[in-house]
Design a protein around this motif. Structure first.
Motif, PDB file in Angstrom:
ATOM      1  N   LYS A 107     -98.534  75.691  73.081  1.00 47.53           N
ATOM      2  CA  LYS A 107     -97.080  75.573  72.990  1.00 47.53           C
ATOM      3  C   LYS A 107     -96.461  76.216  74.220  1.00 47.53           C
ATOM      4  O   LYS A 107     -96.627  77.415  74.440  1.00 47.53           O
ATOM      5  N   VAL A 108     -95.750  75.421  75.006  1.00 46.08           N
ATOM      6  CA  VAL A 108     -95.129  75.892  76.244  1.00 46.08           C
ATOM      7  C   VAL A 108     -93.613  75.911  76.047  1.00 46.08           C
ATOM      8  O   VAL A 108     -93.032  74.925  75.591  1.00 46.08           O
ATOM      9  N   SER A 109     -92.966  77.018  76.380  1.00 47.20           N
ATOM     10  CA  SER A 109     -91.511  77.115  76.207  1.00 47.20           C
ATOM     11  C   SER A 109     -90.875  77.877  77.369  1.00 47.20           C
ATOM     12  O   SER A 109     -91.447  78.837  77.878  1.00 47.20           O
ATOM     13  N   ILE A 152     -96.734  80.593  77.252  1.00 48.54           N
ATOM     14  CA  ILE A 152     -97.686  79.657  76.673  1.00 48.54           C
ATOM     15  C   ILE A 152     -98.354  80.346  75.487  1.00 48.54           C
ATOM     16  O   ILE A 152     -98.951  81.406  75.647  1.00 48.54           O
ATOM     17  N   ASN A 153     -98.247  79.749  74.311  1.00 49.31           N
ATOM     18  CA  ASN A 153     -98.924  80.253  73.124  1.00 49.31           C
ATOM     19  C   ASN A 153    -100.105  79.353  72.777  1.00 49.31           C
ATOM     20  O   ASN A 153     -99.991  78.125  72.828  1.00 49.31           O
ATOM     21  N   GLU A 154    -101.221  79.966  72.452  1.00 49.82           N
ATOM     22  CA  GLU A 154    -102.446  79.231  72.133  1.00 49.82           C
ATOM     23  C   GLU A 154    -102.828  79.454  70.669  1.00 49.82           C
ATOM     24  O   GLU A 154    -102.860  80.585  70.192  1.00 49.82           O
ATOM     25  N   LEU A 260    -103.252  75.747  81.439  1.00 53.09           N
ATOM     26  CA  LEU A 260    -103.204  76.079  80.023  1.00 53.09           C
ATOM     27  C   LEU A 260    -104.414  76.912  79.623  1.00 53.09           C
ATOM     28  O   LEU A 260    -104.329  77.769  78.746  1.00 53.09           O
ATOM     29  N   ASN A 261    -105.548  76.633  80.259  1.00 50.17           N
ATOM     30  CA  ASN A 261    -106.780  77.398  80.062  1.00 50.17           C
ATOM     31  C   ASN A 261    -107.655  77.166  81.292  1.00 50.17           C
ATOM     32  O   ASN A 261    -107.248  76.439  82.211  1.00 50.17           O
TER      33      ASN A 261
END
Length: 284
Positions: A107-109, A152-154, A260-261
């Protein structure tokens, strides 16, 4: 030649007199609405072809301040100039893995500031009594979209993306490039980005009395240029495609800025927007 100059001076004088005698009002109001961001995210790296849940349009609440200078052409028509500040959120999500039971959701914000400026034309669509007025408005202009530093939430489901061929599972929720992996939740900071483009506006303006009004507007924003948020060229190198974890190679220096990773990077500048908002304000 002299007569032509005199005619031009006379026309300019008439235009100035009409403008000076036109009914001019200054409007200021508060905005509230919804912002629909339509993404065209691109991905590169080992996981780019293993998308389980693709990027979708996202809706965010939006608040702001609107100001306009209105010039009355006659009793039924007017034109003017406006400027609008909006504060909203830009967010999107994507999942990578081999199945719905084994994938990792990102989740990108970004907190986002939006500035619009333009010109409009308005005309009455219904005859109103006294000081009331109901108008249709159409406008065009430019805008600037500034996405501040975001997160960024993973979230990992099952085995995450570690079952994808070529990806080495990293046990124990260890950290790579400052990002938690495994079953942990991480929140990495991502850099500021921006878009600059043009917009088109259509709306309804209702003047309740001489001073108070309500306005509804629909705005479409088309980006023309954006920040240098690009996918790293190292992904074009087959030797580096393993992203270090599988091959033991080191990562490019600027990979983490848009990653992202350790196995996928992204590009999502130039985001089209659709904004629906209601303005309540005063006219002076």
């Amino acid at each position: 030649m002299i007569m032509k100059r005199k005619l031009l001076v006379l026309l300019a004088f008439i235009a100035m007199v009409q403008l000076a005698s036109a009914q001019v009002s200054f409007r200021m109001g508060l905005d509230a609405g919804a912002n629909l961001a339509m993404y065209k995210a691109e991905f590169a790296g080992l996981l780019k072809d293993y998308i389980v849940d693709d990027v979708k349009p996202a809706v965010s609440p939006s608040v702001g301040l609107n100001m306009a200078l209105d010039f009355g052409i006659d009793k039924k028509k007017s034109f003017g100039f406006y400027i609008d500040w909006q504060f909203t959120s830009t967010h999107w999500s994507v999942s990578f893995g081999e199945s719905g039971s084994d994938n990792t959701l990102y989740k990108v914000s970004h907190p986002t500031m939006n500035l619009m400026q333009g010109a409009y034309f308005a005309f009455d669509i219904k005859k109103m009594k006294r000081k009331k007025k109901l108008q249709a408005q159409f406008g065009v202009g430019a805008y600037e979209d500034i996405r501040l530093k975001g997160k960024i939430n993973e979230e990992e489901k099952g085995a995450g993306y570690s079952t994808v061929p070529g990806v080495v599972s990293i046990p124990g929720g260890s950290s790579i490039w400052g990002m938690a992996t495994g079953s942990d939740m991480m929140a990495a900071e991502i850099p500021m980005t921006y878009d600059i483009g043009i917009h088109a506006m259509a709306g309804i303006y209702y003047r309740l009395n001489q001073h108070f009004f309500v306005q509804g507007r629909l705005v479409y924003m088309l980006p023309l240029m954006g920040s240098a948020s690009t996918i790293d060229d190292a992904f074009d190198n087959p030797a580096a495609a393993g992203m270090g974890g599988a091959t033991g190679m080191s990562m490019p220096d600027n990979f983490n800025k848009n990653s992202l990773n350790p196995y996928v990077a992204y590009k999502n500048d130039k985001i089209n927007r659709l904004l629906l908002m209601v303005t309540v304000g005063m006219a002076f």
